[in-house]
Design a protein around this motif. Sequence first.
Motif, PDB file in Angstrom:
ATOM      1  N   SER A  76       0.931   5.317   0.017  1.00 50.36           N
ATOM      2  CA  SER A  76       0.150   6.327   0.442  1.00 50.36           C
ATOM      3  C   SER A  76       0.593   7.721  -0.749  1.00 50.36           C
TER       4      SER A  76
ATOM      5  N   GLU B 136       0.742  -1.090   0.100  1.00 52.48           N
ATOM      6  CA  GLU B 136      -0.122   0.103   0.047  1.00 52.48           C
ATOM      7  C   GLU B 136       0.870   1.118  -0.045  1.00 52.48           C
TER       8      GLU B 136
ATOM      9  N   CYS C  92      -4.485   6.078  -1.333  1.00 43.14           N
ATOM     10  CA  CYS C  92      -3.663   5.010  -1.383  1.00 43.14           C
ATOM     11  C   CYS C  92      -3.744   4.013  -2.600  1.00 43.14           C
TER      12      CYS C  92
END
Length: 361
Positions: free
Chosen positions: A214, A212, A229
Amino acid sequence: MYMDFMNEYLSPTNNEIPKFPHYFIPHQCVLRPQSTSTKLRVVFDASCKMPTQVSLNAILMVGPTIQEELFSTLLRFRTRKYAITANIAKMYRQFLIAEEHSIYQLIVWRQNSSQPLQYFRLNTVTYGTSPAPFSAIRCLKMLGDISKDSYPTGSKIVHNDFYVDDLLTGADEIETLKTIQYEIAEVLKQGGFQLAKWYSNHPELHNAESTEKSIKLDDSDSTKTLGICWQTKEDTFSFNLEDAFHDLRATKLNILSVSARLFDPFFLLCPIVTKAKILLQELWIAKLDWDESIPLRLDTCWQNFKANLSQLSEIKIPIFVETNSKAKIQIHEFADAWMRAYGCCIYIRSQSTAGIKSFKN
């Protein structure tokens, strides 16, 4: 952390106040517990006025915008089958300023209260001064110019696919993507830069433990409540929501604070953002004080707005938008307006050998 930062950043002086023009920059630390890398950032306030009522930023030129708009960079990022991102570590600190100009970047510092105050210089581009973004970006582009013969692909990426210190690029072929990764690293290495936090939707080029990423393209508070994200494994965007606003009292100040933090560079949340702006209009029309409780009618709107935000984390948006220059394209537009807002939705109908596809922008 404050002391570690300063020890890495400072250059000593003779500890005497100069008799010729100079400037002392106030500074303070800002804690960011939600950050995955930099938990503490030191902020330099070059807009602070001296006894002459003039600040350093007031007499500095900002410099022109020499990078593409964020929206254009992000759109191009979505049209590549294989995407890759990275970040230049401590970018501003890699650029020296002219030695004679460092006299305008003096600071006061000491390791503990038992020591006397000491004066230091900041010899690199300093975050908080007006021309800092232009100075750093201009030097980065110069590095790309120097490397255009030896690393043509990397040079092109430096010019087109950086937003300040964030790399957002990609390719339709994995071999091309590997070439980009190699050349961009070599180009930046010539200037002493190190690329970190590599993320990609192709597992061979992803060297981070997390899947993930950001999307936070600045250090402002705009990403504290709602950030985007990139789920690299699924290759989708999702909205990362913090729940800190749920317990906030319904006042004009708090509603404005939450609304201002919505980070929506793709304009995917326009219906929700528009409702927030309409609510703010109502608050101003009602002439409420900043900390005054809002009327029940407006509080109902506020509760509905918070409920919508709470459901945003369930939305998944595919990143890749496939384009085919040989396909026949039809564009269908729909627009409507009322007293408070207007909107437009565009559908692209693409007909290729694979059939007809519809995309919503």
